[in-house]
Design an enzyme around this catalytic site. Sequence first.
Site, PDB file in Angstrom:
ATOM      1  CG  ASP A  38      -2.205   0.844   0.900  1.00 20.21           C
ATOM      2  OD1 ASP A  38      -3.287   0.245   0.755  1.00 20.21           O
ATOM      3  OD2 ASP A  38      -2.101   2.092   0.780  1.00 20.21           O
ATOM      4  CG  ASP A  73       2.712   4.294  -7.973  1.00 15.34           C
ATOM      5  OD1 ASP A  73       1.710   3.600  -8.222  1.00 15.34           O
ATOM      6  OD2 ASP A  73       2.953   5.381  -8.549  1.00 15.34           O
ATOM      7  CG  ASN A 100      -7.781  -4.334  -3.543  1.00 18.06           C
ATOM      8  OD1 ASN A 100      -9.000  -4.470  -3.585  1.00 18.06           O
ATOM      9  ND2 ASN A 100      -7.197  -3.517  -2.660  1.00 18.06           N
ATOM     10  CE1 TYR A 171     -12.656   2.331  -9.762  1.00 21.24           C
ATOM     11  CE2 TYR A 171     -15.035   2.307 -10.141  1.00 21.24           C
ATOM     12  CZ  TYR A 171     -13.922   1.813  -9.487  1.00 21.24           C
ATOM     13  OH  TYR A 171     -14.063   0.807  -8.567  1.00 21.24           O
ATOM     14  CE  LYS A 175     -11.606  -0.851 -10.465  1.00 16.68           C
ATOM     15  NZ  LYS A 175     -10.465  -1.585  -9.864  1.00 16.68           N
ATOM     16  CB  THR A 205     -14.102   0.800   1.256  1.00 18.02           C
ATOM     17  OG1 THR A 205     -14.379   1.364  -0.033  1.00 18.02           O
ATOM     18  CG2 THR A 205     -14.194  -0.717   1.174  1.00 18.02           C
TER      19      THR A 205
END
Length: 304
Positions: A38, A73, A100, A171, A175, A205
């Site tokens: 992360d 990254d 993810n 996005y 995706k 989240t």
Amino acid sequence: MSGLVDGRVVIVTGAGRGIGRAHALAFAAEGAKVVVNDIGAGADGSATGESPAEQVVAEIIAAGGQAVVNGDDVADWAGAENLVRTAIDTFGGLDVLVNNAGFLRDRMLVGMSEQEWDSVTRVHLKGHFAPLRHAAAYWRAESKAGRPVDARIINTSSGAGLQGSIGQGNYAAAKAGIAEMTIQAAAELKNYGVSVNAIAPAARTRMTVGAGGAMAEAMAAPEEGFDAMAPENISPLVVWLASAESKDVTGRVFEVEGGKITVAEGWRHGPSQDKGDRWDPKEIGPVVADLLAKAEVPTPVYGA
Ligand SMILES: NC(=O)c1ccc[n+]([C@@H]2O[C@H](COP(=O)([O-])OP(=O)(O)OC[C@H]3O[C@@H](n4cnc5c(N)ncnc54)[C@H](O)[C@@H]3O)[C@@H](O)[C@H]2O)c1
């Protein structure tokens, strides 16, 4: 008691928070050695100076599991290579890559800036490709050296990428690309012992409830009973897809939310009409009307 993924070495990207964190903890609970990646980004990708991956690793180790931090990254070429190297150097190999990590910068296409487009497609699409590329090169080398490979890649698409989502054009395009790249990689990596699948999750989240509003309300935890929007509900399918049991499942996209798993059925040849010669544009109208009357009605775009 032995775990479903005992001893398997697993990378989870973006595992400091949200769904990735739930995956990392679920993998460790089932016996995997986990690389917790992360970068510590804000919900919009901005730097925070935080290192949530370290907390996740500490949690896993406190529970008796094995884990290591990686702060690269995922969309940086050398960073992705280092991520794969971290798994090999720390745990002696790599069996599973769970892509993810990512963030949002929502805007209607008509007002979207070049930077909003580039940053979001970079973190999701390139951020999936770069680790996949370096992991695949490792597995190909292993396979060519005659060592057995039983590896997995699990990518993270989204309902936005499968059906579209108003205000999320950057996005959704990334995706959708990830769903295709899953099918592509499954076909290309099959001979090296690598299976590749994707999930399209839905869970509470900061990505889905950070901005508040109706979405946050719909995802709120109930006072009692099954918490359908908990991110932990997404991980059991991912852990199973990472296990030896899923060997024959590849090139699939699964929607997963609460206790529900759905196979996403993607682009396929629908009704067609072949004239056997070049069409005149003036002939096309009734042909298309007839084909659309026979075709399945598309699933509506989210928010439309
Ligand atoms: N939450 C949902 O309902 C939902 C729905 C569809 C798809 N998804 C997808 O699931 C994945 C996880 O999302 P989430 O909801 O848990 O969000 P989240 O914001 O809680 O977690 C994402 C994590 O990725 C990390 N990250 C961001 N950029 C990174 C980079 N360049 N390198 C490494 N790490 C980076 C962040 O620091 C963060 O910890 C994302 O790919 C998201 O698009 C989520």
